[in-house]
Design a protein around this motif. Structure first.
Motif: not given
Length: 124
Positions: A2-17
């Motif tokens: 199983s492959n999961i491809v993702c894009y995380a929020p940037t370092n400047d994003s909120t902790e909630d995000r």
């Protein structure tokens, strides 16, 4: 597999995000059967650096840089909690082959894209 491809929020994003992102990723991983080899690939915006003291089960010493960013801390913690290993830090590369992003002005080179696999599969 199983492959999961993702894009995380940037370092400047909120902790909630960031929390929402990692909760969604964890939920996705939880849906994969234990017998599958799951591979998580993506732009995690995470500087995991060379120092792996205390987290040897998650990564090796072949990261880039000396200062882990906040996203790097989140990613390492996520990998630790979910028995994942950051593959690109386990074996030697020519330094230029470690970089996955260079800003347009070219002053800094970063390793922020990663591949993580289940710890039991790390030597495959």
């Amino acid at each position: 597999m199983s492959n999961i491809v993702c894009y995380a929020p940037t370092n400047d994003s909120t902790e909630d995000r960031k929390y929402e992102y990692y909760e969604e990723l964890r939920s996705t991983i939880d849906k994969i059967t234990e017998r599958d080899m799951n591979i998580v690939i993506g732009d995690f915006n995470a500087k995991v650096v060379r120092n792996n003291q205390g987290i040897e089960n998650v990564m090796g010493v072949e990261g880039v840089g000396e200062v882990r960013n906040e996203n790097g801390t989140h990613f390492v913690s996520f990998c630790s909690t979910n028995n994942l290993v950051i593959r690109g830090t386990l074996f030697q590369h020519i330094e230029i082959h470690k970089y996955t992003w260079t800003p347009p002005y070219g002053k800094y080179k970063n390793q922020i894209d990663h591949i993580a696999i289940k710890e039991k599969c790390k030597n495959l």
